[in-house]
Scaffold this active site. Structure first.
Site, PDB file in Angstrom:
ATOM      1  N   PHE A 138       0.848  -1.341  -0.095  1.00 12.12           N
ATOM      2  CA  PHE A 138       0.182   0.114  -0.173  1.00 12.12           C
ATOM      3  C   PHE A 138       0.907   1.270  -0.005  1.00 12.12           C
ATOM      4  CE2 PHE A 138      -2.617   3.349   1.779  1.00 12.12           C
ATOM      5  CZ  PHE A 138      -3.484   3.361   1.191  1.00 12.12           C
ATOM      6  N   ASP A 223       9.274   2.623   2.089  1.00 10.40           N
ATOM      7  CA  ASP A 223       7.948   3.609   2.384  1.00 10.40           C
ATOM      8  C   ASP A 223       7.721   3.062   4.104  1.00 10.40           C
ATOM      9  OD1 ASP A 223       5.446   4.202   2.605  1.00 10.40           O
ATOM     10  OD2 ASP A 223       4.580   3.463   1.282  1.00 10.40           O
ATOM     11  N   LYS A 252       1.638   9.645   8.266  1.00 10.54           N
ATOM     12  CA  LYS A 252       1.771   9.483  10.066  1.00 10.54           C
ATOM     13  C   LYS A 252       1.757   9.932  10.440  1.00 10.54           C
ATOM     14  CE  LYS A 252      -1.985   5.942   7.235  1.00 10.54           C
ATOM     15  NZ  LYS A 252      -1.020   5.166   6.358  1.00 10.54           N
TER      16      LYS A 252
HETATM   17  C1  LIG Z   1      -1.264   5.227   4.982  1.00 12.49           C
HETATM   18  C2  LIG Z   1       0.208   4.968   4.022  1.00 12.49           C
HETATM   19  C3  LIG Z   1       0.123   5.910   2.812  1.00 12.49           C
HETATM   20  C4  LIG Z   1      -0.881   6.736   2.058  1.00 12.49           C
HETATM   21  O1  LIG Z   1      -1.123   7.927   2.936  1.00 12.49           O
HETATM   22  P1  LIG Z   1      -1.610   9.105   2.689  1.00 12.49           P
HETATM   23  O2  LIG Z   1      -0.948   9.877   3.885  1.00 12.49           O
HETATM   24  O3  LIG Z   1      -3.088   8.239   3.188  1.00 12.49           O
HETATM   25  O4  LIG Z   1      -1.604   9.440   1.668  1.00 12.49           O
HETATM   26  C5  LIG Z   1       1.496   5.124   2.268  1.00 12.49           C
HETATM   27  N1  LIG Z   1       2.312   4.097   2.712  1.00 12.49           N
HETATM   28  C6  LIG Z   1       1.982   3.740   3.916  1.00 12.49           C
HETATM   29  C7  LIG Z   1       3.299   2.634   4.347  1.00 12.49           C
HETATM   30  C8  LIG Z   1       0.875   3.853   4.366  1.00 12.49           C
HETATM   31  O5  LIG Z   1       0.758   3.489   5.425  1.00 12.49           O
END
Ligand SMILES: *Cc1c(COP(=O)(O)O)cnc(C)c1O
Length: 398
Positions: A138, A223, A252
């Site tokens: 994701f 990521d 986050k």
């Molecule tokens: C939440 C998340 C995203 C997306 O972040 P947004 O602020 O919603 O765009 C991307 N990568 C990972 C691993 C995530 O947990």
């Protein structure tokens, strides 16, 4: 307004992309939040891993008040003092030398994808444009990051997807070798796959990616939108796993609740994004970076990564103990304070019962209830959460 009246107004005026919900949360304090009807919940969802210091942490509140009275926004046509200070903290505590601030996780990954492509074009081979990503990953919902997100349900209806991605299988180095060719520019991977089911890397997997990247002149990007800023028990997730990437995406926990993202890399690569190549109007504005500086300072001063490690172990042991009594418990997934309790079969009414009993959680596709409590959570909160879970399991057992 009540839960019901907020819901009525929201369903009328807000696009229904998130589906139907029952609660409107209106106030928070530490590990607890209150809904519009005044009911209190132990918040172990933590805004999907954003509220790393809990709700309304006094240091965040103080910073917000101070910065609101000083300067909210000026644009990146000017240097921004809190932005420089927040960047210093990220650089001093990681492999990175330079940071770019943006507004979200998806945007941070977009920046990383641009960095990978431009690095290949400038420094390796202009024909290398493809990026390897992983099944069940994701990375966000913009067109490029949703293409990098390898969960078909998120692609439906949005074709054509962005070109330039190859898919491999998480924890399977042979599958990565199989897609590396003379077009490959880099690899983008979550150190722990979060949204895809809380999948831990097997020993050797991230190390293997590092070796493959080095052997083939690829950039290795992590990521760390979810794993960064203390959650896995180290300041950065890559430190927990002992594998250094070339670039990291953050969001986050980075802002503790204000919308902020960032990506960072070492000096030799940072110059790839020279003047004019990347920008964000709101990126790193004084308000969000002042809070970011406060959040990072608090995480570091109070050794919250250490607390995440200790509380994560305690929580995971307590969850595993539930498996001794309840056959449906399959095991615990994750690391630090990215944790999930996985069930052999759909726990059915347990999920809703847990929430009704005052514990916020969320069920993922693989029958796992996920938890990302604040990094400053205490063992008493964990005991309270486990007691709620146990009571619900007991109620619905057999
Ligand atoms: C939440 C998340 C995203 C997306 O972040 P947004 O602020 O919603 O765009 C991307 N990568 C990972 C691993 C995530 O947990």
């Amino acid at each position: 307004m009540s839960n019901a009246s907020i819901k009525e107004q929201a369903t009328r005026y807000i696009m229904n992309t998130y589906g139907e919900r029952d609660l409107a949360l209106v106030r928070g304090e530490g590990c607890y939040v209150y809904d519009a009807d005044g009911k209190r919940y132990l918040d172990f969802l933590g805004g999907l891993g954003v509220n790393c210091l809990g709700h309304c942490h006094p240091r965040i509140v103080e910073t917000l008040k101070r910065q609101a009275e000083t300067l909210l926004h000026v644009s990146n046509l000017y240097y921004i003092e809190p932005q420089a200070k927040a960047a210093l903290l990220l650089v001093e505590n990681s492999f990175a030398d330079k940071v770019f601030f943006c507004n979200s996780g998806a945007e941070a990954n977009e920046g990383v994808l641009k960095l990978i492509r431009k690095h290949a074009k400038d420094n390796v081979d202009p024909n290398r444009t493809e990026i390897i990503v992983f099944k069940d990953s994701f990375h966000g919902r913009t067109l490029a990051t949703v293409t990098a997100t390898r969960q078909p349900r998120y692609h439906e209806g949005f074709a054509p997807m962005m070109p330039g991605f190859r898919e491999a299988v998480f924890n399977d180095l042979d599958s990565v070798r199989a897609v590396i060719d003379d077009k490959t520019a880099g690899i983008l991977v979550e150190p722990i796959q979060g949204e895809g089911g809380i999948n831990n890397p097997e020993p050797g997997f991230l190390e293997g990616l590092r070796e493959l990247a080095d052997e083939n002149q690829l950039l290795l990007a992590f990521d760390e939108v979810h794993t960064g800023c203390g959650r896995t028990g180290s300041f950065m997730g890559y430190q927990t796993f002992g594998v250094e990437p070339d670039a990291v995406a953050l969001a986050k926990s980075l802002g503790g609740g204000v919308p902020i993202g960032a990506f960072m890399t070492r000096a030799s690569l940072a110059d790839v994004l020279c003047p004019g190549t990347h920008a964000a109007t709101f990126g790193g504005n004084p308000l969000v970076t002042a809070v970011c500086e406060t959040v990072l300072t608090t995480i570091l001063e109070e050794d919250l990564p250490g607390n995440a490690r200790r509380m994560g172990e305690y929580f995971s042991e307590s969850l595993l103990k539930l498996g001794e009594t309840y056959d449906n418990v399959m095991g615990v997934r994750g690391k630090g304070l990215i944790l999930g309790i996985q069930f052999k079969e759909d726990p059915g009414p347990v999920t809703q019962d847990v929430i009704d009993s005052g514990l916020l959680t969320y069920k993922m596709a693989n029958n796992t209830l996920r938890f990302h409590p604040p990094l400053n959570v205490e063992s008493s909160h964990i005991d309270e959460a486990v007691a709620i879970l146990e009571a619900s399991l007991a109620k619905h057992a057999g």
